[in-house]
Design an enzyme around this catalytic site. Structure first.
Site, PDB file in Angstrom:
ATOM      1  N   SER A 253       0.940  -1.003  -0.130  1.00  0.00           N
ATOM      2  CA  SER A 253      -0.065   0.128  -0.092  1.00  0.00           C
ATOM      3  C   SER A 253       0.940   1.252   0.106  1.00  0.00           C
ATOM      4  O   SER A 253       2.105   1.165   0.158  1.00  0.00           O
ATOM      5  CB  SER A 253      -0.892   0.033   1.250  1.00  0.00           C
ATOM      6  OG  SER A 253      -0.208   0.235   2.391  1.00  0.00           O
ATOM      7  N   LYS A 254       0.223   2.390   0.154  1.00  0.00           N
ATOM      8  CA  LYS A 254       1.034   3.647   0.035  1.00  0.00           C
ATOM      9  C   LYS A 254       2.100   3.743   0.764  1.00  0.00           C
ATOM     10  O   LYS A 254       2.988   4.468   0.821  1.00  0.00           O
ATOM     11  CB  LYS A 254      -0.025   4.777   0.246  1.00  0.00           C
ATOM     12  CG  LYS A 254      -0.970   4.870  -0.853  1.00  0.00           C
ATOM     13  CD  LYS A 254      -1.643   6.498  -1.426  1.00  0.00           C
ATOM     14  CE  LYS A 254      -2.539   6.626  -2.399  1.00  0.00           C
ATOM     15  NZ  LYS A 254      -3.829   6.194  -2.244  1.00  0.00           N
TER      16      LYS A 254
END
Ligand code: GLU
Length: 489
Positions: A253-254
């Site tokens: 994820s980010k």
């Protein structure tokens, strides 16, 4: 040309994630290896979240990565249109057929009613599924609901006590029991088919033979199989590729850094490196080799070497691969790769003349062995931003002791004189000047190089000193040589 036909079917709802690019790549490699065809279909039935901007970004990213498509949006083909929202008329016929054959039915339940049923089921400890309330409505009951102004969805009749089993190219034999599925919605109340339904109609109508996609769709597969069965269509061969995890084994994820293809492009990664890296995320070549050109990947790729267990995204490995491909770039190409990042730190004038281009090119080539991707150039240019030299953190004492040697004033003075007399500062001339200083002072290598490097850069190590002096230029060097004593105060 074989009759293998695969597709990449992204939903254009946001940035193009590297996981999507990896799914596209596995399909593309398989198609190219088997001389089949690769279709690009846009799954834009989520009207609220789909955007043309995202579609354009996906297409541009695929092209940048070198994945061309044989059939699909923009290029056309025999089975178009290739955007789901443009296929609604085609879907209508199939929906009417399912309704006419009583394999699907209209459901008038409201969201509140469905929620209440779900809650009751959960309170009883059951897995929630549709309770079949509308599965056998009479025409009169339907009319009554319509008259109330209720909108209907369409649900598929899912048979009970059935096992949906298939041999997945990656996961082997997989089976699901139909009892957990329940009659599910295939067409929303706005008349638009849901993903599970549209994907089946499209894969069938587009004659897709192999469906390779992310593992997160594995649980959708029994629903899709129920649809294939209701329509009497053959199911394609499925292959569900594993998740991509961060180094901490959590879903990528980010938090783990850049996640979209575009971000990697902007950071100055090369498409051939990203393709090479993505191919190794879940696929293992037979030998130890880690660098593969696109052509080599096509030759070597096979689905039976795609791993079942999750792939771990290792940024150090991507950097290592990118560094390898960067070595093959010309000076001019390195300059173009780094240029946007040099602009960011203010080293690029608005309108560049040839001297600026030459200076920036020398800067990039001087540091090319010290960077793994374009944006990393920013970590090395502090030297050229302002007049002040800072001693490298953590090494202050060591650096001060270099500058405190008794021979240092003589060396730096001699070098300054050489520089002042120099007509043009070039790496060759600087090299000759350093040699002359060695001769003049009768001092050897290190006692000449080291104080010059430290006085000019505040660092013990770095790239070619002749280039550094050239890049700093006469004036800045003279200033630094004149004021070096401030560093040891
Ligand atoms: N539109 C789906 C997605 O982007 C495609 C899934 C599939 O390949 O069936 O996840």
């Amino acid at each position: 040309m074989s009759n293998m036909k695969v597709r990449f079917a992204p939903s254009p709802t946001g940035p193009f994630h590297i996981g999507g690019a990896r799914s596209a790549l596995f399909n593309w490699l398989l198609a190219r290896k088997e001389e089949g065809s690769f279709v690009l279909r846009i799954e834009d039935t989520d009207l609220a979240r789909s955007t043309r901007e995202s579609e354009e970004n996906i297409k541009a990213s695929l092209k940048w990565l070198g994945m061309n498509w044989d059939e699909g949006v923009d290029v056309g083909g025999d089975n178009g249109p290739y955007r789901q929202t443009e296929r609604l008329d085609l879907y209508k016929e199939v929906i009417e057929r399912l309704l006419a054959e009583d394999k699907a039915y209209e459901c008038f339940c409201t969201a509140e009613e469905l929620d209440a049923v779900r809650q009751e089921q959960m309170d009883r400890g059951e897995t929630p599924k549709y309770n079949g309330h509308c599965s056998h409505l009479t025409e009169e009951e339907k009319e009554k609901y319509r008259a109330e102004g209720r909108k209907s969805t369409i649900r598929l009749r899912v048979p009970l006590n059935k096992t949906y089993a298939f041999d997945d190219m990656v996961r082997g034999h997989v089976s699901f029991e139909s009892n957990g599925v329940g009659d599910f919605v295939i067409v929303k109340s706005d008349g638009i088919p849901v993903y599970n339904f549209a994907v089946v109609m499209d894969d069938h109508m587009m004659k897709i033979t192999h469906v390779i996609r992310a593992e997160e769709h594995l649980s959708n597969t029994p629903r899709q199989m129920a649809i294939y069965e209701a329509l009497g269509w053959n199911i394609p061969i499925f292959g569900h590729i594993s998740l991509i995890l961060g180094k901490d084994y959590k879903k990528m994820s980010k938090r783990h850094g850049a996640t979209s293809v575009e971000q990697y492009k902007q950071l100055g990664y090369l498409p051939e490196a990203l393709v090479n890296f993505l191919a190794l995320l879940g696929w293992a070549p037979e030998g130890e080799e880690e660098f593969f050109t696109q052509e080599e990947l096509i030759q070597a790729f096979s689905m039976d070497r795609v791993a079942k267990n999750p792939a771990v995204f290792d940024i150090d490995k991507l950097n290592h691969i990118n560094f390898h491909y960067m070595k093959q770039l010309s000076d001019e190409e390195i300059f173009h790769l780094c240029l946007p990042h040099l602009k960011e730190v203010g080293l690029v004038p608005d309108s560049m003349n040839q001297a600026d281009i030459d200076w920036l090119t020398l800067l990039c080539t001087t540091f090319r062995d010290h960077i793994s991707f374009g944006a990393q150039i920013k970590d090395h240019v502090g030297l050229f931003l302002g007049d002040t030299v800072f001693l490298e953190e953590g090494h202050e004492e060591e650096l001060k002791s270099v500058l405190s040697e008794v021979t240092v004033p003589t060396v730096l003075k001699a070098f300054k004189n050489q520089l002042v007399a120099m007509e043009e500062v070039t790496p060759e001339n600087v090299k000759a000047a350093i040699k002359a200083v060695m001769k003049e002072t009768s001092l050897k290598g290190k006692f000449v190089f080291m104080p010059i490097r430290v006085a000019l850069t505040g660092q013990m190590h770095g790239p070619d000193l002749n280039n550094i002096v050239t890049l700093l230029g006469k004036e800045a060097c003279v200033h630094r040589l004149d004021t070096y004593a401030n560093l040891i105060k």
